[in-house]
Write an enzyme that holds these catalytic residues in place. Structure first.
Site, PDB file in Angstrom:
ATOM      1  N   ARG A  54       0.820  -1.227   0.000  1.00 14.62           N
ATOM      2  CA  ARG A  54       0.000   0.000   0.000  1.00 14.62           C
ATOM      3  C   ARG A  54       0.848   1.268   0.000  1.00 14.62           C
ATOM      4  O   ARG A  54       0.371   2.351  -0.351  1.00 14.62           O
ATOM      5  CB  ARG A  54      -0.969  -0.013   1.196  1.00 14.62           C
ATOM      6  CG  ARG A  54      -1.952   1.156   1.204  1.00 14.62           C
ATOM      7  CD  ARG A  54      -3.169   0.931   2.097  1.00 14.62           C
ATOM      8  NE  ARG A  54      -2.823   0.408   3.394  1.00 14.62           N
ATOM      9  CZ  ARG A  54      -2.321   1.116   4.408  1.00 14.62           C
ATOM     10  NH1 ARG A  54      -2.128   2.411   4.280  1.00 14.62           N
ATOM     11  NH2 ARG A  54      -2.025   0.539   5.558  1.00 14.62           N
ATOM     12  N   TYR A 108     -13.993  13.471 -18.968  1.00 17.90           N
ATOM     13  CA  TYR A 108     -14.588  12.146 -18.810  1.00 17.90           C
ATOM     14  C   TYR A 108     -15.737  12.218 -17.780  1.00 17.90           C
ATOM     15  O   TYR A 108     -15.619  12.931 -16.769  1.00 17.90           O
ATOM     16  CB  TYR A 108     -13.475  11.184 -18.366  1.00 17.90           C
ATOM     17  CG  TYR A 108     -13.948   9.866 -17.855  1.00 17.90           C
ATOM     18  CD1 TYR A 108     -14.649   8.983 -18.676  1.00 17.90           C
ATOM     19  CD2 TYR A 108     -13.692   9.474 -16.541  1.00 17.90           C
ATOM     20  CE1 TYR A 108     -15.087   7.758 -18.202  1.00 17.90           C
ATOM     21  CE2 TYR A 108     -14.113   8.244 -16.057  1.00 17.90           C
ATOM     22  CZ  TYR A 108     -14.821   7.399 -16.888  1.00 17.90           C
ATOM     23  OH  TYR A 108     -15.245   6.195 -16.422  1.00 17.90           O
ATOM     24  N   ASP A 180      -5.109  15.473 -17.863  1.00 23.30           N
ATOM     25  CA  ASP A 180      -5.414  14.055 -18.103  1.00 23.30           C
ATOM     26  C   ASP A 180      -5.065  13.774 -19.561  1.00 23.30           C
ATOM     27  O   ASP A 180      -5.737  14.238 -20.482  1.00 23.30           O
ATOM     28  CB  ASP A 180      -6.894  13.779 -17.824  1.00 23.30           C
ATOM     29  CG  ASP A 180      -7.260  12.302 -18.034  1.00 23.30           C
ATOM     30  OD1 ASP A 180      -6.557  11.612 -18.798  1.00 23.30           O
ATOM     31  OD2 ASP A 180      -8.266  11.852 -17.450  1.00 23.30           O
ATOM     32  N   LYS A 205      -5.847   2.114 -20.084  1.00 25.77           N
ATOM     33  CA  LYS A 205      -6.013   2.296 -21.526  1.00 25.77           C
ATOM     34  C   LYS A 205      -4.685   2.001 -22.240  1.00 25.77           C
ATOM     35  O   LYS A 205      -4.224   0.884 -22.181  1.00 25.77           O
ATOM     36  CB  LYS A 205      -6.532   3.723 -21.789  1.00 25.77           C
ATOM     37  CG  LYS A 205      -7.686   4.159 -20.844  1.00 25.77           C
ATOM     38  CD  LYS A 205      -8.896   3.278 -20.982  1.00 25.77           C
ATOM     39  CE  LYS A 205     -10.165   3.771 -20.313  1.00 25.77           C
ATOM     40  NZ  LYS A 205     -10.205   3.983 -18.891  1.00 25.77           N
TER      41      LYS A 205
HETATM   42  C1  PLP Z   1      -9.953  10.301 -20.141  1.00 25.30           C
HETATM   43  C2  PLP Z   1     -10.191   9.359 -18.990  1.00 25.30           C
HETATM   44  N1  PLP Z   1      -9.712   9.659 -17.780  1.00 25.30           N
HETATM   45  C3  PLP Z   1      -9.919   8.848 -16.715  1.00 25.30           C
HETATM   46  C4  PLP Z   1     -10.634   7.673 -16.837  1.00 25.30           C
HETATM   47  C5  PLP Z   1     -10.856   6.804 -15.632  1.00 25.30           C
HETATM   48  O1  PLP Z   1      -9.998   5.681 -15.706  1.00 25.30           O
HETATM   49  P1  PLP Z   1     -10.269   4.286 -14.978  1.00 25.30           P
HETATM   50  O2  PLP Z   1     -11.417   3.634 -15.630  1.00 25.30           O
HETATM   51  O3  PLP Z   1      -8.956   3.557 -15.137  1.00 25.30           O
HETATM   52  O4  PLP Z   1     -10.547   4.598 -13.535  1.00 25.30           O
HETATM   53  C6  PLP Z   1     -11.157   7.318 -18.071  1.00 25.30           C
HETATM   54  C7  PLP Z   1     -11.938   6.076 -18.222  1.00 25.30           C
HETATM   55  O5  PLP Z   1     -12.525   5.808 -19.242  1.00 25.30           O
HETATM   56  C8  PLP Z   1     -10.924   8.180 -19.175  1.00 25.30           C
HETATM   57  O6  PLP Z   1     -11.405   7.896 -20.413  1.00 25.30           O
END
Ligand code: PLP
Length: 387
Positions: A54, A108, A180, A205
């Site tokens: 952790r 998102y 992001d 991803k």
């Molecule tokens: C641009 C973006 N940021 C963050 C996330 C969140 O990621 P996670 O599903 O790994 O928690 C996503 C998920 O689809 C995303 O498309």
């Protein structure tokens, strides 16, 4: 493309495999071992060097974190148990109750809820602004504003935000710029080179790329990452070593996967642009795309994500999806399988149809994430589904 623009030292493709690796001696395994142990033997009479999963300091975590920092051009990085965990901990390390966050309105759906539901309940106010009108950040700034958050390219519309005017503002006003960069991966874009302070990824991803790991990354200065680590430890957002080992394995092919996904997305975008059944194609690699000029300047690749709006709207989209044989209808993105999803039922399901339309996602909008299948096979599948 494999050597990213403006980089010194080993190219990105080399770093994904060898970055931060221990020196090898005869007899060492070529693949770094998985150390699944949660706890490690401790020295007597001291708390120094205490290793615990952790705490984000086990062998699989430490090597991978150094490698990811090299890829982003950051001092340090931390791998967390999801992209959402990364976004939450990254911002909780910057904001306190009473603070104000300026965020792009194009984010998102999960991030949108985190900001407007969870952060609001903690007394952290978030104002959503239009990032394509850079003066809007300055106009909405307050004395409590601590950070600016943007996602680029934007999920799912693939719009590309020019960080340069935003980072000029954040630098002059002493705010943190958090980006992001999930859709780009470090192969296509490295926000720190454009003035960002913090980079976030859903490593679920492209970084992993095989649809089998949930993870997130935060990269920034060492002092800041130490703060994020406190949040990760206390909110319990640390991944299991096996997830880290799989992520390290997936990362080794990042450059070839992303370059192939870029090329396939460009070919599909060109095919789609010539089809009368498709009303609009959202892909920044197309010369007709509204952000093509900015994308050409700041990205090393236009990405493996594209959006299609069918002329027949929601009904036509459903019919198209039902007919697909190879392209898989599933959420998420950035992996070896080509996926298609409808944001109204996935990433943006919690918004109303009108709210989605306002941010450029009408009903029937299809998001495609290109994988590694043969291009002709993919085009044949899309073609037969459209007929
Ligand atoms: C641009 C973006 N940021 C963050 C996330 C969140 O990621 P996670 O599903 O790994 O928690 C996503 C998920 O689809 C995303 O498309």
């Amino acid at each position: 493309m494999s050597r990213a623009k403006n980089r010194k030292g080993p190219a990105l493709a080399t770093l994904t495999i060898h970055g931060a690796r221990d020196a090898h001696r005869p007899g060492d395994p070529v693949v770094e071992p998985l150390v699944q142990s949660v706890n490690h033997l401790q020295a007597l009479g001291t708390g120094d060097g205490l290793k615990y999963t952790r705490y984000g300091n086990t062998p699989n975590a430490e090597r991978l974190q150094k490698r990811l920092a090299l890829l982003e051009g950051a001092e340090a990085s931390l791998v967390l148990s999801s992209g959402m965990g990364a976004t939450a901990c990254a911002l909780l390390a910057l904001l306190r109750p009473g603070d104000h966050l300026l965020s792009s309105q194009y984010i998102y759906g999960g991030t949108h809820r985190l900001f407007l539901e969870e952060f609001a309940a903690m007394g952290i106010e978030v104002t959503l602004v239009d990032p394509f009108e850079p003066r809007s950040f300055r106009k909405r700034m307050r004395k409590e504003t601590r950070a600016v958050f943007v996602e680029s390219p934007v999920n799912p519309t693939c719009r590309v935000i020019d960080l340069r005017p935003i980072s000029y503002l954040t630098k002059t006003e002493g705010l943190a710029l958090v980006v992001d960069s999930t859709f780009a991966s470090p192969v296509n874009f490295r926000p720190i080179e454009h003035g960002a302070d913090v980079v976030i990824h859903s490593a679920t991803k492209y970084l992993n790329g095989h649809h089998d790991v949930l993870a997130g990354v935060v990269a920034g200065t060492q002092a800041y990452i130490d703060e994020v680590l406190q949040k990760e430890m206390l909110w319990g957002q640390t991944p299991d070593p096996f997830a880290l080992w799989l992520l390290e394995r997936g990362l080794k092919t990042l450059a070839v996967r992303v370059e192939r996904a870029n090329a396939t997305a460009m070919a599909i975008a060109e095919w789609a642009s010539a089809r009368k059944e498709i009303k609009r194609v959202h892909y920044p690699g197309l010369a007709t795309h509204e952000d093509h000029a900015v994308a050409s300047e700041i990205l090393d690749g236009f990405g493996g994500m594209l959006g299609l709006e069918l002329a027949g709207g929601g009904k036509a989209a459903e019919r198209f999806l039902r007919r697909l044989r190879l392209v898989t209808h599933a959420p998420s993105l950035g992996g070896v399988d080509t996926l298609v999803s409808e944001p109204r039922y996935t990433s943006h399901a919690k918004m109303t149809s009108a709210e989605r339309a306002r941010i450029g996602i009408p009903d029937g909008f299809l998001r495609i994430s290109t994988g590694l299948e043969d291009l002709d096979d993919l085009l044949a599948d899309l073609e037969q589904a459209l007929k």
